[in-house]
Write a protein that holds these residues in place. Sequence first.
Motif, PDB file in Angstrom:
ATOM      1  N   THR A 163       0.703  -1.130  -0.065  1.00  0.00           N
ATOM      2  CA  THR A 163       0.000  -0.019  -0.141  1.00  0.00           C
ATOM      3  C   THR A 163       0.845   1.336  -0.042  1.00  0.00           C
ATOM      4  OG1 THR A 163      -1.635  -1.009   1.427  1.00  0.00           O
ATOM      5  CG2 THR A 163      -1.741   1.215   1.295  1.00  0.00           C
ATOM      6  N   ARG A 164       1.967   1.276   0.929  1.00  0.00           N
ATOM      7  CA  ARG A 164       2.967   2.355   0.943  1.00  0.00           C
ATOM      8  C   ARG A 164       3.601   2.704  -0.498  1.00  0.00           C
ATOM      9  NH1 ARG A 164       7.605   3.720   0.923  1.00  0.00           N
ATOM     10  NH2 ARG A 164       8.353   1.711   0.800  1.00  0.00           N
ATOM     11  N   GLN A 165       3.873   1.358  -1.208  1.00  0.00           N
ATOM     12  CA  GLN A 165       4.366   1.750  -2.594  1.00  0.00           C
ATOM     13  C   GLN A 165       3.470   2.018  -3.416  1.00  0.00           C
ATOM     14  OE1 GLN A 165       6.043  -2.467  -3.231  1.00  0.00           O
ATOM     15  NE2 GLN A 165       7.788  -1.839  -2.040  1.00  0.00           N
ATOM     16  N   ALA A 166       2.169   1.448  -3.490  1.00  0.00           N
ATOM     17  CA  ALA A 166       1.249   1.971  -4.475  1.00  0.00           C
ATOM     18  C   ALA A 166       0.828   3.348  -4.253  1.00  0.00           C
ATOM     19  CB  ALA A 166      -0.009   1.183  -4.399  1.00  0.00           C
ATOM     20  N   CYS A 167       0.826   4.094  -2.977  1.00  0.00           N
ATOM     21  CA  CYS A 167       0.419   5.406  -2.738  1.00  0.00           C
ATOM     22  C   CYS A 167       1.752   6.404  -3.102  1.00  0.00           C
ATOM     23  CB  CYS A 167       0.036   5.686  -1.335  1.00  0.00           C
ATOM     24  SG  CYS A 167      -1.482   4.917  -1.063  1.00  0.00           S
ATOM     25  N   SER A 168       2.819   5.954  -2.814  1.00  0.00           N
ATOM     26  CA  SER A 168       4.155   6.676  -3.416  1.00  0.00           C
ATOM     27  C   SER A 168       3.906   6.935  -4.904  1.00  0.00           C
ATOM     28  CB  SER A 168       5.205   5.958  -2.877  1.00  0.00           C
ATOM     29  OG  SER A 168       6.461   6.562  -3.425  1.00  0.00           O
ATOM     30  N   TYR A 169       3.637   5.746  -5.651  1.00  0.00           N
ATOM     31  CA  TYR A 169       3.821   5.751  -6.980  1.00  0.00           C
ATOM     32  C   TYR A 169       2.720   6.740  -7.639  1.00  0.00           C
ATOM     33  CZ  TYR A 169       3.254   4.164 -11.889  1.00  0.00           C
ATOM     34  OH  TYR A 169       3.141   4.304 -13.202  1.00  0.00           O
ATOM     35  N   LYS A 170       1.502   6.740  -6.637  1.00  0.00           N
ATOM     36  CA  LYS A 170       0.440   7.652  -7.122  1.00  0.00           C
ATOM     37  C   LYS A 170       0.504   8.830  -6.536  1.00  0.00           C
ATOM     38  CE  LYS A 170      -1.904   4.348  -9.707  1.00  0.00           C
ATOM     39  NZ  LYS A 170      -1.927   4.794 -11.361  1.00  0.00           N
ATOM     40  N   LYS A 171       1.428   9.247  -5.689  1.00  0.00           N
ATOM     41  CA  LYS A 171       1.566  10.486  -4.847  1.00  0.00           C
ATOM     42  C   LYS A 171       0.323  10.876  -4.222  1.00  0.00           C
ATOM     43  CE  LYS A 171       5.211  12.371  -8.037  1.00  0.00           C
ATOM     44  NZ  LYS A 171       5.602  11.038  -8.407  1.00  0.00           N
ATOM     45  N   LEU A 172       0.005   9.787  -3.815  1.00  0.00           N
ATOM     46  CA  LEU A 172      -1.403  10.147  -2.527  1.00  0.00           C
ATOM     47  C   LEU A 172      -0.880   9.976  -1.233  1.00  0.00           C
ATOM     48  CD1 LEU A 172      -4.463   9.889  -2.752  1.00  0.00           C
ATOM     49  CD2 LEU A 172      -4.262   7.591  -1.908  1.00  0.00           C
TER      50      LEU A 172
END
Length: 203
Positions: free
Chosen positions: A51-60
């Motif tokens: 989740t942390r990686q996905a949000c980092s990628y999406k800048k969320l």
Amino acid sequence: MDLLLHICCGPCSLFVIDDLRKAYPSCRLEGLFVNPNIHPREEFLRRQESTRQACSYKKLPLDLLPDYDQECWETFSGETAARCRMCYAKRLEKTARYAAEKGFTHFTTSLLVSPYQDQEALRQWGEAAASRYGVSFLYRDFRPGFRSGQQQARDLGLYRQKYCGCIKSLEERTVERKQERIRPKPGSNDPAEAAGGRDENDV
Ligand code: SF4
């Protein structure tokens, strides 16, 4: 609108974040990982990291709550549908409370992207929790984007889980996989096909 997204795991969040940004371009959108159902702790940490990686990628912007409370899942003796309703209620209640405390007007959940979750139960428990905390539950059927979200996760190399989350779902998946190995679909060497077309990472 100030919108909080409950995130069950990184892969399920990818399409949902894109879809919400497209549908509500001017809203404030942030993520929250709160999933005390996930067993064992190593799996909880893996999904938190995806989740942390996905949000980092999406800048969320993302907040991670360290809730890890297994006893009610371990001891639950009712049918699967009732267990899942309890699971939705617990996670959505925590999300609604957080949304109210942090000044969000609405919340929703990435669980709504999965074709394996009960949409109507999610809507009911989301709306019930929202009414208790004076916020609104945003119901949106994200399922048309499930496959493209999973493909994004593969492309990014994100961890993709092999069972829904709780200890009972792990036990059920272990039994299913044993049965699949014993009775492969005639003429098929493809494990996904042998499993009835369900990808082993589908949740
Ligand atoms: S199967 Fe999934 S939704 Fe149902 S109780 Fe377990 S973790 Fe929760």
